[in-house]
Design a protein around this motif. Structure first.
Motif, PDB file in Angstrom:
ATOM      1  N   LEU A 168       1.007   5.247  -5.560  1.00 21.78           N
ATOM      2  CA  LEU A 168       2.298   4.590  -5.789  1.00 21.78           C
ATOM      3  C   LEU A 168       3.506   5.444  -5.425  1.00 21.78           C
ATOM      4  CD1 LEU A 168       1.547   2.697  -9.130  1.00 21.78           C
ATOM      5  CD2 LEU A 168       1.908   1.701  -6.865  1.00 21.78           C
ATOM      6  N   PRO A 169       3.472   6.787  -5.561  1.00 23.22           N
ATOM      7  CA  PRO A 169       4.643   7.576  -5.154  1.00 23.22           C
ATOM      8  C   PRO A 169       4.966   7.504  -3.663  1.00 23.22           C
ATOM      9  CG  PRO A 169       3.278   8.847  -6.665  1.00 23.22           C
ATOM     10  CD  PRO A 169       2.491   7.630  -6.281  1.00 23.22           C
ATOM     11  N   PHE A 170       4.031   7.020  -2.849  1.00 18.82           N
ATOM     12  CA  PHE A 170       4.287   6.926  -1.410  1.00 18.82           C
ATOM     13  C   PHE A 170       5.088   5.650  -1.150  1.00 18.82           C
ATOM     14  CE2 PHE A 170       0.527   9.522  -1.905  1.00 18.82           C
ATOM     15  CZ  PHE A 170       0.839  10.618  -1.108  1.00 18.82           C
ATOM     16  N   ALA A 171       6.393   5.764  -1.405  1.00 16.87           N
ATOM     17  CA  ALA A 171       7.254   4.584  -1.460  1.00 16.87           C
ATOM     18  C   ALA A 171       7.896   4.224  -0.129  1.00 16.87           C
ATOM     19  CB  ALA A 171       8.342   4.787  -2.522  1.00 16.87           C
ATOM     20  N   SER A 172       7.351   4.706   0.975  1.00 22.41           N
ATOM     21  CA  SER A 172       7.848   4.288   2.283  1.00 22.41           C
ATOM     22  C   SER A 172       6.780   4.530   3.335  1.00 22.41           C
ATOM     23  CB  SER A 172       9.131   5.045   2.666  1.00 22.41           C
ATOM     24  OG  SER A 172       8.833   6.350   3.106  1.00 22.41           O
ATOM     25  N   HIS A 173       6.906   3.840   4.440  1.00 20.19           N
ATOM     26  CA  HIS A 173       5.991   4.038   5.565  1.00 20.19           C
ATOM     27  C   HIS A 173       6.052   5.476   6.053  1.00 20.19           C
ATOM     28  CE1 HIS A 173       3.668   2.676   9.107  1.00 20.19           C
ATOM     29  NE2 HIS A 173       4.371   3.574   9.760  1.00 20.19           N
ATOM     30  N   GLU A 174       7.254   6.057   6.074  1.00 21.41           N
ATOM     31  CA  GLU A 174       7.406   7.438   6.543  1.00 21.41           C
ATOM     32  C   GLU A 174       6.665   8.413   5.638  1.00 21.41           C
ATOM     33  OE1 GLU A 174       8.878   8.297   9.447  1.00 21.41           O
ATOM     34  OE2 GLU A 174       8.988   6.117   9.704  1.00 21.41           O
ATOM     35  N   TYR A 175       6.693   8.174   4.332  1.00 19.11           N
ATOM     36  CA  TYR A 175       5.956   9.051   3.412  1.00 19.11           C
ATOM     37  C   TYR A 175       4.455   8.982   3.689  1.00 19.11           C
ATOM     38  CZ  TYR A 175      10.230   9.162   0.515  1.00 19.11           C
ATOM     39  OH  TYR A 175      11.507   9.327   0.034  1.00 19.11           O
ATOM     40  N   LEU A 176       3.964   7.774   3.970  1.00 18.72           N
ATOM     41  CA  LEU A 176       2.541   7.613   4.268  1.00 18.72           C
ATOM     42  C   LEU A 176       2.156   8.375   5.538  1.00 18.72           C
ATOM     43  CD1 LEU A 176       2.133   3.789   3.537  1.00 18.72           C
ATOM     44  CD2 LEU A 176       1.310   5.679   2.125  1.00 18.72           C
ATOM     45  N   VAL A 177       2.969   8.243   6.573  1.00 15.36           N
ATOM     46  CA  VAL A 177       2.692   8.911   7.844  1.00 15.36           C
ATOM     47  C   VAL A 177       2.699  10.420   7.677  1.00 15.36           C
ATOM     48  CG1 VAL A 177       3.599   9.340  10.164  1.00 15.36           C
ATOM     49  CG2 VAL A 177       3.506   7.005   9.277  1.00 15.36           C
ATOM     50  N   SER A 178       3.666  10.941   6.914  1.00 15.14           N
ATOM     51  CA  SER A 178       3.785  12.387   6.750  1.00 15.14           C
ATOM     52  C   SER A 178       2.610  12.979   5.989  1.00 15.14           C
ATOM     53  CB  SER A 178       5.090  12.738   6.023  1.00 15.14           C
ATOM     54  OG  SER A 178       5.044  12.343   4.667  1.00 15.14           O
ATOM     55  N   THR A 179       1.946  12.168   5.155  1.00 14.61           N
ATOM     56  CA  THR A 179       0.831  12.675   4.349  1.00 14.61           C
ATOM     57  C   THR A 179      -0.521  12.378   4.979  1.00 14.61           C
ATOM     58  OG1 THR A 179       2.115  12.432   2.312  1.00 14.61           O
ATOM     59  CG2 THR A 179      -0.273  12.583   2.078  1.00 14.61           C
ATOM     60  N   PHE A 180      -0.741  11.151   5.436  1.00 18.46           N
ATOM     61  CA  PHE A 180      -2.058  10.748   5.924  1.00 18.46           C
ATOM     62  C   PHE A 180      -2.187  10.840   7.444  1.00 18.46           C
ATOM     63  CE2 PHE A 180      -1.415   8.463   1.899  1.00 18.46           C
ATOM     64  CZ  PHE A 180      -2.511   8.938   1.192  1.00 18.46           C
ATOM     65  N   GLY A 181      -1.065  11.047   8.137  1.00 15.06           N
ATOM     66  CA  GLY A 181      -1.101  11.173   9.587  1.00 15.06           C
ATOM     67  C   GLY A 181      -0.875   9.844  10.285  1.00 15.06           C
ATOM     68  N   PRO A 182      -0.171   9.867  11.427  1.00 11.43           N
ATOM     69  CA  PRO A 182       0.166   8.614  12.125  1.00 11.43           C
ATOM     70  C   PRO A 182      -1.042   7.821  12.573  1.00 11.43           C
ATOM     71  CG  PRO A 182       0.680  10.543  13.478  1.00 11.43           C
ATOM     72  CD  PRO A 182       0.359  11.063  12.117  1.00 11.43           C
ATOM     73  N   GLY A 183      -2.170   8.486  12.816  1.00  7.65           N
ATOM     74  CA  GLY A 183      -3.363   7.774  13.262  1.00  7.65           C
ATOM     75  C   GLY A 183      -4.052   6.993  12.163  1.00  7.65           C
ATOM     76  N   ASN A 184      -3.680   7.244  10.916  1.00  9.82           N
ATOM     77  CA  ASN A 184      -4.317   6.576   9.778  1.00  9.82           C
ATOM     78  C   ASN A 184      -3.405   5.570   9.081  1.00  9.82           C
ATOM     79  OD1 ASN A 184      -6.798   8.043   9.940  1.00  9.82           O
ATOM     80  ND2 ASN A 184      -5.758   9.804   9.027  1.00  9.82           N
ATOM     81  N   VAL A 185      -2.231   5.329   9.648  1.00  8.51           N
ATOM     82  CA  VAL A 185      -1.262   4.425   9.034  1.00  8.51           C
ATOM     83  C   VAL A 185      -0.740   3.467  10.095  1.00  8.51           C
ATOM     84  CG1 VAL A 185       0.857   4.245   7.680  1.00  8.51           C
ATOM     85  CG2 VAL A 185      -0.569   6.293   7.475  1.00  8.51           C
ATOM     86  N   SER A 186      -0.676   2.197   9.766  1.00  9.03           N
ATOM     87  CA  SER A 186      -0.161   1.216  10.730  1.00  9.03           C
ATOM     88  C   SER A 186       0.785   0.245  10.033  1.00  9.03           C
ATOM     89  CB  SER A 186      -1.304   0.442  11.389  1.00  9.03           C
ATOM     90  OG  SER A 186      -2.016  -0.310  10.423  1.00  9.03           O
TER      91      SER A 186
END
Length: 352
Positions: A168-186
């Motif tokens: 839940l703390p990953f409150a934006s697409h950018e936060y997701l990309v910075s943590t899980f990597g661009p290849g794992n987020v769409s």
């Protein structure tokens, strides 16, 4: 409007040749300062406390500097808002050149906007990595004040992410990309119905680790509305995916997981549950009156059944779990819906 932005562009080019008083890296780094360190640093830069600022409070410290150079008077203000995780820094200047230099630095550093600026009076949101930066312009007493507000999120480390709620703390697409990597987020589009949709982000799409983030702010892909885990959820990305996906591995802190049998769910709750029949508008969803050990304000569920077809008792009526278990219906948790706590206070505002 074109003339306005053309003027801004020319002014920004003209401003690149002069020494920049405030550096973007400093603004970003200030978010990790304590107020004592920030106060000491600004005092060396000829800033003094602005106790008359309307933003002044026990947690919001304000500073002002007025300088004259070549006949031009420039006012600069800082606001330091204390927070348990990271401070919110607001910088304000009456120099358009300085403001344009900073916004150019944002773009050079990889910050971007999802919504193009069409109205100079409308705030512009920049996002990159763990940071969000709001820029805005306001006029007070015929003087234009250009504001840049910087917020930094302290996100969980990968080793500390175990349960669905930890996302839940990953409150934006950018936060997701910075943590899980661009290849794992769409980026994707979630379909409530054929006509009702919502922009979303998906981590580990079409895998047992898939989670769908539904955004309140669809334009900027931020602010979690809720998370969806498990089930055959319809998005653009899953529409053409025909391979079999094994059961989703994410579990709730409350012990619920996709694939959990209705009897197990009832035992975990310490009491019976009620849900909507399979031919109702809310097929398989829990009814609003459920009580028990599970906190249904934080966790929703969608149920599926393997042997409820053509049975009037399980079509349009609200179904009681005691009856379903007694009838030996093969009902299980298909999807989890993880619901965040909604913030009680508005986000910090810019210094004035």
């Amino acid at each position: 409007m074109k003339q306005f932005y053309g003027g801004l562009f020319l002014l920004s080019l003209a401003g690149t040749g002069h020494a920049q008083t405030v550096d973007l890296n400093d603004l970003l780094n200030y978010t990790s300062y304590t107020v004592q360190k920030f106060d000491s640093y600004l005092s060396k830069k000829a800033y003094h406390r602005d106790y008359e600022s309307p933003r002044e409070s026990k947690t919001n410290y304000n500073y002002v500097q007025v300088k004259k150079k070549r006949g031009e008077e420039v006012t600069r203000k800082f606001s330091f808002l204390e927070r348990p995780d990271a401070a919110v820094i607001s910088f304000q200047t009456t120099s358009l050149n300085e403001f344009n230099d900073l916004t150019q630095d944002l773009r050079r550093k990889g910050f971007h906007t999802y919504e193009p600026a069409t109205d100079p009076a409308k705030p512009v949101l920049y996002q990159h990595d763990h940071y969000t930066v709001n820029t805005s312009v306001e006029i007070r007493d015929s003087v234009s004040y250009y504001t840049m507000q910087v917020e930094r999120a302290l996100l969980p480390k990968l080793k500390d992410i175990e349960f669905a709620e930890d996302l839940l703390p990953f409150a934006s697409h950018e936060y997701l990309v910075s943590t899980f990597g661009p290849g794992n987020v769409s980026k994707d589009v979630f379909h409530y119905t054929e006509d009702e949709t919502n922009k979303c982000s998906v981590i580990f799409p079409n895998t047992p680790r898939e989670v769908i983030f539904i955004w309140d702010d669809e334009t900027n892909y931020r602010n979690v509305s809720f998370l969806i885990i498990g089930g055959h959820v319809l998005t653009h990305g899953t529409a053409g995916y025909n391979n079999q996906i094994t059961e989703n591995v994410w579990r709730s802190k409350q012990g619920v997981f996709a694939g959990m049998k209705l009897q197990e769910l009832q035992e975990l709750n310490g009491g019976q549950l009620s849900f909507y029949g399979w031919n109702s508008e809310r097929a398989g969803m829990l009814a609003e009156n459920n009580r028990g050990k599970i906190d249904f304000n934080r966790l929703g569920m969608v149920l599926s059944c393997l042997n409820c077809v053509n049975n009037p008792a399980y079509e349009t009526n609200t179904v009681n779990s005691d009856k379903a278990v007694a009838d030996d219906r093969k009902i299980y948790v298909s999807s989890l819906i993880v619901i965040p706590d909604k913030p009680k206070e508005k986000s910090a505002t810019a210094a004035r």
